[in-house]
Design a protein around this motif. Structure first.
Motif, PDB file in Angstrom:
ATOM      1  N   GLY A 155     -32.759  -1.202  -5.216  1.00 21.32           N
ATOM      2  CA  GLY A 155     -32.719   0.123  -5.815  1.00 21.32           C
ATOM      3  C   GLY A 155     -31.621   0.935  -5.168  1.00 21.32           C
ATOM      4  N   SER A 156     -31.980   2.070  -4.620  1.00 22.17           N
ATOM      5  CA  SER A 156     -30.984   2.897  -3.939  1.00 22.17           C
ATOM      6  C   SER A 156     -31.025   2.727  -2.425  1.00 22.17           C
ATOM      7  CB  SER A 156     -31.220   4.372  -4.285  1.00 22.17           C
ATOM      8  OG  SER A 156     -32.523   4.775  -3.866  1.00 22.17           O
ATOM      9  N   THR A 157     -31.898   1.830  -1.962  1.00 24.06           N
ATOM     10  CA  THR A 157     -32.078   1.656  -0.518  1.00 24.06           C
ATOM     11  C   THR A 157     -31.231   0.499   0.000  1.00 24.06           C
ATOM     12  OG1 THR A 157     -34.347   2.472  -0.652  1.00 24.06           O
ATOM     13  CG2 THR A 157     -33.742   1.227   1.318  1.00 24.06           C
ATOM     14  N   VAL A 158     -30.411   0.773   1.003  1.00 22.61           N
ATOM     15  CA  VAL A 158     -29.600  -0.250   1.652  1.00 22.61           C
ATOM     16  C   VAL A 158     -30.244  -0.617   2.981  1.00 22.61           C
ATOM     17  CG1 VAL A 158     -27.382  -0.746   2.753  1.00 22.61           C
ATOM     18  CG2 VAL A 158     -27.446   0.447   0.556  1.00 22.61           C
ATOM     19  N   GLY A 163     -31.793  -7.770  14.144  1.00 26.42           N
ATOM     20  CA  GLY A 163     -32.622  -6.581  14.016  1.00 26.42           C
ATOM     21  C   GLY A 163     -32.292  -5.847  12.734  1.00 26.42           C
ATOM     22  N   GLN A 164     -33.267  -5.152  12.183  1.00 24.17           N
ATOM     23  CA  GLN A 164     -33.067  -4.459  10.918  1.00 24.17           C
ATOM     24  C   GLN A 164     -32.988  -2.961  11.127  1.00 24.17           C
ATOM     25  OE1 GLN A 164     -35.444  -5.905   7.651  1.00 24.17           O
ATOM     26  NE2 GLN A 164     -35.224  -4.014   6.492  1.00 24.17           N
ATOM     27  N   THR A 165     -32.074  -2.330  10.380  1.00 27.44           N
ATOM     28  CA  THR A 165     -31.942  -0.880  10.431  1.00 27.44           C
ATOM     29  C   THR A 165     -31.516  -0.390   9.053  1.00 27.44           C
ATOM     30  OG1 THR A 165     -30.978   0.959  11.696  1.00 27.44           O
ATOM     31  CG2 THR A 165     -29.524  -0.897  11.208  1.00 27.44           C
ATOM     32  N   ASP A 166     -31.153   0.884   8.994  1.00 28.33           N
ATOM     33  CA  ASP A 166     -30.623   1.462   7.760  1.00 28.33           C
ATOM     34  C   ASP A 166     -29.392   2.273   8.127  1.00 28.33           C
ATOM     35  OD1 ASP A 166     -31.642   3.739   8.976  1.00 28.33           O
ATOM     36  OD2 ASP A 166     -33.372   3.884   7.655  1.00 28.33           O
ATOM     37  N   VAL A 167     -28.814   2.951   7.136  1.00 30.51           N
ATOM     38  CA  VAL A 167     -27.566   3.662   7.419  1.00 30.51           C
ATOM     39  C   VAL A 167     -27.791   4.767   8.451  1.00 30.51           C
ATOM     40  CG1 VAL A 167     -27.812   5.307   5.497  1.00 30.51           C
ATOM     41  CG2 VAL A 167     -25.526   4.708   6.348  1.00 30.51           C
ATOM     42  N   GLU A 168     -28.979   5.363   8.451  1.00 30.12           N
ATOM     43  CA  GLU A 168     -29.285   6.372   9.461  1.00 30.12           C
ATOM     44  C   GLU A 168     -29.240   5.761  10.865  1.00 30.12           C
ATOM     45  OE1 GLU A 168     -30.390  10.238  10.782  1.00 30.12           O
ATOM     46  OE2 GLU A 168     -29.995   9.620   8.700  1.00 30.12           O
TER      47      GLU A 168
END
Length: 326
Positions: free
Chosen positions: A210-213, A248-253
């Motif tokens: 969707g809109s989530t990276v 490890g997983q993260t997001d743009v923040e």
């Protein structure tokens, strides 16, 4: 993957012996095997600590993971079967597969009957694929289980996996050369980097729903992180990763943790889905990260498998050195 009963698998094996669907005679060496593989017997201890004894080095090998498929092909052994050949061609260009190699299903759910029908004398797979399929296959064929990754010692682990596989297929000399070529490239890369030695880097891949990276960071202990350290770079991503892969997983923040650091950012998008150039296009957080504003973002050439064997490691080193020298 569907579970198969003992009788069903036995039927498959019987059909394979009588009419295996291949033009090769049972026990005939696979393409790429050499006279060195005629010796025997051979015993190796696999990633489970289990001793695998073969009457002679294996020539008919099925591989259920891309890193191991690359290693076998690099050793000069063409597998009779491997998992997800189409995906392998996209993500791993270090050691192309011969068109004769049969596809036995996905890496996560290979087809047991397809494997058995090929009459292999060895199956090679990674530990994380799980015990159930190992137990099923071991009723009919020896299974060599590799570790695949160990975030505490990934380069040493890679050396052990290469040596173990090379011994099992009678290609010790070729295995030693693969490792010596990697050692030589690590040494030459240090010299080529010159003033870039000691510089920081970060590495990631990602996907969009969707809109989530979502962003997967290669942290300390990941194979490419250990390679970078070996050639004199420093991983700027310091958050803990998982104990096997160092990921490890993260997001743009979460990428703000890298802001203000003098680093070059590398990413992989071999499947054509570029979440960094396209998915984050116009994203205020991403656009304002210092390494983005400085133009220090490098997409790796397609087909460099970041969980591969020595040849993939050399490809990765080549790409990273080229970026720092540009």
């Amino acid at each position: 993957m569907k579970r198969y009963s003992l009788l069903a698998l036995a039927a498959v094996a019987a059909l394979a012996v009588g009419a295996c669907g291949t033009t090769e005679e049972a026990g005939a060496p696979a393409a790429g095997a050499t006279s060195e593989a005629a010796a025997g017997p051979v015993t190796v201890k696999d990633g489970r600590g289990k001793e695998i004894t073969l009457p002679k080095p294996a020539t008919r090998v099925v591989s259920l993971e891309w890193g191991e498929t690359e290693i076998l092909t690099s050793l000069g052994v063409t597998p009779v079967g491997s998992a997800d050949n189409k995906g392998y061609a996209v993500w791993n260009t270090a050691a192309p597969l011969d068109p004769s190699v049969k596809d036995v299903g996905t890496r996560g759910e290979p087809s047991v009957d397809s494997v058995v029908a090929l009459q292999p004398d060895l199956v090679v797979m990674e530990a994380e694929r799980g015990a159930p399929i190992v137990a099923q296959l071991e009723k009919y064929v020896p299974v060599l289980v590799t570790i695949g990754s160990d975030a505490k010692r990934n380069l040493d682990r890679l050396r052990e996996d290469v040596t173990m596989i090379a011994t099992a297929v009678g290609k010790q000399t070729e295995g030693e050369k693969l490792l010596s070529d990697l050692d030589a490239r690590i040494a030459s890369a240090k010299t080529e980097l010159g003033a870039a030695t000691g510089k920081q880097f970060a590495m990631a891949d990602g996907w969009k729903e969707g809109s989530t990276v979502s962003i997967r960071m290669f942290g300390q202990g990941a194979l490419v992180s250990d390679l970078a350290t070996a050639i004199g770079l420093q991983n700027a991503w310091t958050a803990a990763g998982d104990p096997q892969w160092g990921l490890g997983q993260t997001d743009v923040e979460g990428m703000k943790a890298l802001d203000g650091k003098d680093l070059r950012f590398f990413y992989n998008a071999s499947d054509g889905v570029d979440v960094f150039a396209d998915g984050l296009k116009g994203n205020a957080i991403w656009d304002n990260l210092q390494f983005v504003k400085d133009g220090k973002v490098t997409k790796l050439p397609n087909g460099i498998w970041t969980f591969g064997g020595p040849k993939s490691c050399i490809q990765w080193i080549d790409a990273v050195v080229a970026a720092y020298k540009a």
